[in-house]
Design a protein around this motif. Structure first.
Motif, PDB file in Angstrom:
ATOM      1  N   GLY A  94       0.857  -1.182   0.000  1.00 15.89           N
ATOM      2  CA  GLY A  94       0.000   0.000   0.000  1.00 15.89           C
ATOM      3  C   GLY A  94       0.889   1.226   0.000  1.00 15.89           C
ATOM      4  N   PRO A  95       0.282   2.380  -0.132  1.00 21.05           N
ATOM      5  CA  PRO A  95       1.088   3.603  -0.139  1.00 21.05           C
ATOM      6  C   PRO A  95       1.631   3.914   1.250  1.00 21.05           C
ATOM      7  CG  PRO A  95      -1.254   4.125  -0.231  1.00 21.05           C
ATOM      8  CD  PRO A  95      -1.135   2.623  -0.331  1.00 21.05           C
ATOM      9  N   PRO A  96       2.686   4.724   1.312  1.00 17.85           N
ATOM     10  CA  PRO A  96       3.172   5.184   2.618  1.00 17.85           C
ATOM     11  C   PRO A  96       2.050   5.919   3.345  1.00 17.85           C
ATOM     12  CG  PRO A  96       4.649   5.888   0.839  1.00 17.85           C
ATOM     13  CD  PRO A  96       3.436   5.280   0.196  1.00 17.85           C
ATOM     14  N   GLY A  97       2.164   6.070   4.647  1.00 20.43           N
ATOM     15  CA  GLY A  97       1.110   6.664   5.454  1.00 20.43           C
ATOM     16  C   GLY A  97       0.726   8.078   5.088  1.00 20.43           C
ATOM     17  N   ASP A  98       1.637   8.817   4.456  1.00 22.26           N
ATOM     18  CA  ASP A  98       1.337  10.210   4.122  1.00 22.26           C
ATOM     19  C   ASP A  98       0.898  10.390   2.671  1.00 22.26           C
ATOM     20  OD1 ASP A  98       3.833   9.631   3.021  1.00 22.26           O
ATOM     21  OD2 ASP A  98       4.649  11.629   3.439  1.00 22.26           O
ATOM     22  N   ALA A 122       1.011  -1.394  -7.632  1.00 20.23           N
ATOM     23  CA  ALA A 122       0.110  -2.303  -6.910  1.00 20.23           C
ATOM     24  C   ALA A 122      -1.347  -1.895  -7.108  1.00 20.23           C
ATOM     25  CB  ALA A 122       0.472  -2.322  -5.422  1.00 20.23           C
ATOM     26  N   ALA A 123      -1.615  -0.593  -7.120  1.00 26.60           N
ATOM     27  CA  ALA A 123      -2.990  -0.127  -7.344  1.00 26.60           C
ATOM     28  C   ALA A 123      -3.454  -0.459  -8.761  1.00 26.60           C
ATOM     29  CB  ALA A 123      -3.086   1.377  -7.080  1.00 26.60           C
ATOM     30  N   ALA A 124      -2.544  -0.374  -9.733  1.00 27.36           N
ATOM     31  CA  ALA A 124      -2.897  -0.768 -11.109  1.00 27.36           C
ATOM     32  C   ALA A 124      -3.197  -2.261 -11.167  1.00 27.36           C
ATOM     33  CB  ALA A 124      -1.770  -0.398 -12.070  1.00 27.36           C
ATOM     34  N   PHE A 140      10.044  -1.962 -19.352  1.00 23.51           N
ATOM     35  CA  PHE A 140      10.855  -1.069 -18.533  1.00 23.51           C
ATOM     36  C   PHE A 140      12.334  -1.335 -18.749  1.00 23.51           C
ATOM     37  CE2 PHE A 140       9.178  -4.756 -16.363  1.00 23.51           C
ATOM     38  CZ  PHE A 140      10.323  -5.399 -15.929  1.00 23.51           C
ATOM     39  N   ASP A 141      13.152  -0.396 -18.272  1.00 23.24           N
ATOM     40  CA  ASP A 141      14.600  -0.535 -18.351  1.00 23.24           C
ATOM     41  C   ASP A 141      15.064  -1.653 -17.419  1.00 23.24           C
ATOM     42  OD1 ASP A 141      14.850   1.574 -20.157  1.00 23.24           O
ATOM     43  OD2 ASP A 141      15.138   3.057 -18.568  1.00 23.24           O
ATOM     44  N   ALA A 142      16.164  -2.292 -17.801  1.00 22.59           N
ATOM     45  CA  ALA A 142      16.680  -3.443 -17.048  1.00 22.59           C
ATOM     46  C   ALA A 142      16.977  -3.101 -15.590  1.00 22.59           C
ATOM     47  CB  ALA A 142      17.924  -4.004 -17.737  1.00 22.59           C
ATOM     48  N   ASP A 143      17.333  -1.857 -15.299  1.00 24.00           N
ATOM     49  CA  ASP A 143      17.654  -1.511 -13.911  1.00 24.00           C
ATOM     50  C   ASP A 143      16.428  -1.497 -12.995  1.00 24.00           C
ATOM     51  OD1 ASP A 143      16.682   0.795 -15.124  1.00 24.00           O
ATOM     52  OD2 ASP A 143      18.093   2.129 -14.103  1.00 24.00           O
ATOM     53  N   LEU A 144      15.237  -1.640 -13.569  1.00 25.91           N
ATOM     54  CA  LEU A 144      14.010  -1.718 -12.763  1.00 25.91           C
ATOM     55  C   LEU A 144      13.534  -3.153 -12.566  1.00 25.91           C
ATOM     56  CD1 LEU A 144      12.080   1.340 -14.197  1.00 25.91           C
ATOM     57  CD2 LEU A 144      13.205   1.141 -11.971  1.00 25.91           C
ATOM     58  N   ARG A 145      14.329  -4.120 -12.979  1.00 23.98           N
ATOM     59  CA  ARG A 145      13.945  -5.529 -12.881  1.00 23.98           C
ATOM     60  C   ARG A 145      13.551  -5.918 -11.454  1.00 23.98           C
ATOM     61  NH1 ARG A 145      15.869 -10.185 -16.136  1.00 23.98           N
ATOM     62  NH2 ARG A 145      14.894 -11.954 -15.114  1.00 23.98           N
ATOM     63  N   ALA A 146      14.383  -5.598 -10.474  1.00 19.23           N
ATOM     64  CA  ALA A 146      14.105  -5.987  -9.085  1.00 19.23           C
ATOM     65  C   ALA A 146      12.815  -5.341  -8.580  1.00 19.23           C
ATOM     66  CB  ALA A 146      15.281  -5.616  -8.190  1.00 19.23           C
ATOM     67  N   PHE A 147      12.551  -4.095  -9.002  1.00 16.98           N
ATOM     68  CA  PHE A 147      11.322  -3.394  -8.615  1.00 16.98           C
ATOM     69  C   PHE A 147      10.104  -4.204  -9.045  1.00 16.98           C
ATOM     70  CE2 PHE A 147       7.937  -0.474 -10.058  1.00 16.98           C
ATOM     71  CZ  PHE A 147       7.685   0.246  -8.898  1.00 16.98           C
ATOM     72  N   TYR A 148      10.055  -4.608 -10.321  1.00 17.57           N
ATOM     73  CA  TYR A 148       8.901  -5.355 -10.827  1.00 17.57           C
ATOM     74  C   TYR A 148       8.863  -6.789 -10.298  1.00 17.57           C
ATOM     75  CZ  TYR A 148       7.273  -1.546 -13.723  1.00 17.57           C
ATOM     76  OH  TYR A 148       6.755  -0.346 -14.153  1.00 17.57           O
TER      77      TYR A 148
END
Length: 162
Positions: free
Chosen positions: A9-13, A99-101, A118-126
């Motif tokens: 989920g999103p951060p608290g703020d 996550a919302a998508a 996406f770019d390869a440097d975002l692999r771990a993110f996805y």
């Protein structure tokens, strides 16, 4: 299926919600600052369709992140662009937008998969969000052969889509 993953989920703020037409300029500025190619008319169309999400500061009400999704096929929701203001990066806002998508895809019975390129440097993110990753060459995308772009896919429907 995404049930095995706990999507953040999103951060608290921050809240994540569908963009409204008044968010258009903020969305375009955030995407531009991230050096993502954006067609303003396409963003307008996606806002009208409910496929643009914004992360909004609960303190200021300002947009701190944005995600634009497209529907290249009736059974697929594709993350076309996602960006977060530089000062707010690294706090989980981008993850919460994706996550919302994914949640939107899961709630639409016609959607079988959420995808992203996406770019390869975002692999771990996805990967952390549960996406299966493959190179564009493995995906058979001849137009971008030799690039370091990757394709990610997360099945959200009852059957696996191609």
């Amino acid at each position: 299926m995404t049930d095995e993953y706990d999507l953040p989920g999103p951060p608290g703020d921050v809240t994540v919600e569908p963009a409204v037409p008044d968010d258009r300029l903020d969305v375009l500025r955030i995407l531009d600052a991230a050096m993502l190619e954006t067609d303003a008319d396409a963003v307008d169309d996606r806002i009208a369709a409910g496929d643009v999400l914004v992360a909004r500061s609960t303190r200021t009400g300002g947009v701190v992140g944005a995600l634009v999704a497209v529907r290249p096929a009736s059974d697929r929701l594709h993350v076309d662009a996602v960006a977060v203001r530089r000062a707010r990066r690294g706090r989980g806002i981008g993850s919460a937008l994706v996550a919302a998508a994914v949640d939107r895809g899961k709630s639409d019975p016609a959607i079988e998969a959420v995808t992203a390129r996406f770019d390869a440097d975002l692999r771990a993110f996805y990967e952390a969000l549960g996406f299966t990753i493959r190179s564009e060459e493995a995906a058979g995308d001849a137009a971008d052969r030799g690039s370091d772009r990757l394709d990610g896919k997360l099945s959200v429907g009852g059957r696996e889509s191609a």
